[in-house]
Design a protein around this motif. Structure first.
Motif, PDB file in Angstrom:
ATOM      1  N   ALA A  79       0.906  -1.126   0.098  1.00  0.00           N
ATOM      2  CA  ALA A  79      -0.016   0.108  -0.114  1.00  0.00           C
ATOM      3  C   ALA A  79       0.915   1.277  -0.017  1.00  0.00           C
ATOM      4  O   ALA A  79       1.991   1.145   0.502  1.00  0.00           O
ATOM      5  N   ASN A  98      -3.830   2.850  -3.937  1.00  0.00           N
ATOM      6  CA  ASN A  98      -4.286   1.700  -3.044  1.00  0.00           C
ATOM      7  C   ASN A  98      -5.355   1.025  -3.669  1.00  0.00           C
ATOM      8  O   ASN A  98      -5.572  -0.303  -3.527  1.00  0.00           O
ATOM      9  N   TYR A 153      -7.213   7.908   3.039  1.00  0.00           N
ATOM     10  CA  TYR A 153      -6.224   6.607   3.510  1.00  0.00           C
ATOM     11  C   TYR A 153      -7.155   5.879   4.365  1.00  0.00           C
ATOM     12  O   TYR A 153      -7.442   4.702   4.250  1.00  0.00           O
ATOM     13  N   GLN A 156      -9.998   4.192   2.262  1.00  0.00           N
ATOM     14  CA  GLN A 156      -9.461   3.190   1.447  1.00  0.00           C
ATOM     15  C   GLN A 156      -9.165   1.912   2.051  1.00  0.00           C
ATOM     16  O   GLN A 156      -9.245   0.759   1.853  1.00  0.00           O
ATOM     17  N   LYS A 157      -8.617   2.310   3.614  1.00  0.00           N
ATOM     18  CA  LYS A 157      -8.386   0.833   4.242  1.00  0.00           C
ATOM     19  C   LYS A 157      -9.802   0.283   4.521  1.00  0.00           C
ATOM     20  O   LYS A 157      -9.677  -1.192   4.594  1.00  0.00           O
TER      21      LYS A 157
END
Length: 342
Positions: A79, A98, A153, A156-157
């Motif tokens: 990532a 990602n 971030y 997206q995780k």
């Protein structure tokens, strides 16, 4: 028969600890990394007879399919990742890159599970999926009950976790999701694309609080600059402990289609961290003075995980103390400062 594991992002910070743990447990390991964050790095296990490193991009579905064809396990760790400044400097790239990585990884894993011997994917998520919570500790499942993360971030995780579950729902690809909290260890250097951010008279190293505070203290910053009021709560977890948890989750039969927070149970404020680093580096006779700088937008005030599920199901606990971590990290940062890598 020896099992083979593909680790994407194997040259990264957590990835390095994971490869070491896999080799220690007797696995054959294939690592894939494009060295985009740090450039080429030397690892202690580079010449290990059970390790092979492939320089390549995890967004390359063809490459990932080829590498997974004869693997038993896949630890999907690749990532674009960085400290808090990354969330702002690369807000779009974090999301777009990602997403490409996880889509290619899942496409390849689905094919390998259907046509080969891949038994499961272990996905590295993040504590940032709990970014928008207002209730602690953060327990497994809470990420789907609270508002989605505000940072690209964190969002997206959370999407990684949706990919994991969707690949199971449609294609029967088994998964385990692991969420590391505030990894601390050695081996991380300044990222190639890091934006130069001053904190007082010192340029931040990685915008990760432990190495940044250590380098500021070692470079003589006084008063010491901290972001925000210093009351932010974190659970600083040793990289070796996280790797042990990740590999245990990968191999444990009871981890099938489960998710786990991997973290120490010990809460520490940023001020307490600063005090501990200061006293270790300066001794108890030098008074600590703090300057409070304006925090970043996504500087979450509390990251407090529930750790009971990992203990109950995996018999996993992160046991390394903050003192022990700093006894390893402070000399390493001092050497990195001398070498000019931080």
């Amino acid at each position: 028969m020896m099992q083979k594991v593909l680790v994407s992002g194997s040259a990264g910070f957590i990835g390095g600890y994971v490869v070491e743990e896999l080799l220690r447990r007797g696995y054959e390991v294939v690592g894939v990394d494009n060295f985009s964050k740090y450039g080429k790095v030397v690892k202690s296990y580079d010449d290990h007879p059970r390790y092979r490193l492939v320089e390549g991009d995890a967004t390359d579905t063809g490459l990932m399919t080829e590498l997974l064809a004869d693997c038993d396990h896949f630890i999907a760790g690749a990532a674009m990742i960085g400290g808090i400044s990354y969330f702002h400097t690369y807000a779009y790239d974090l999301l777009a890159t990602n997403e490409r990585i996880i889509a290619a990884s899942c496409d390849a894993a689905i094919a390998a599970h259907r046509n080969g011997k891949l038994s499961k994917v272990t996905y590295l998520s993040s504590s940032m999926v709990f970014e928008s919570t207002t209730d602690w500790p953060s327990y497994e499942g809470q990420e789907r009950e609270v508002p989605p993360p505000l940072s690209s971030y964190g969002f997206q995780k959370l999407a990684v976790e949706y990919f994991a579950r969707a690949a199971w729902d449609q294609y029967g690809l088994p998964y385990t999701i692991v969420r590391p909290f505030n990894c601390v260890g050695i081996g991380e250097s300044r990222a190639l694309g890091d934006q130069q951010i001053l904190s007082g008279n010192v340029t931040l190293a990685m915008s990760h609080v432990v190495p940044d505070l250590v380098q500021k203290v070692l470079k003589g910053q006084d008063p010491l600059h901290v972001l925000g009021d210093g009351q932010q709560i974190r659970h600083y977890t040793y990289g070796g402990d996280l790797a042990r948890g990740i590999v245990t989750a990968m191999s444990h039969p009871a981890a099938h289609n489960e998710d786990f927070n991997l973290s120490t149970a010990q809460s520490t404020t940023v001020r307490e961290l600063a005090e501990t680093i200061w006293w270790k580096a300066k001794g108890p006779d030098v008074p600590l003075r703090l300057v409070h700088d304006k925090p970043f937008e996504h500087d979450v005030q509390r990251r407090i995980p529930a750790t009971e599920k990992a203990k109950r199901i995996l018999d996993f606990e992160a046991t390394t103390s903050l003192d022990s971590m700093l006894d390893e990290v402070i000399p390493w940062i001092a050497q990195a400062i001398d070498a000019g890598t931080i």
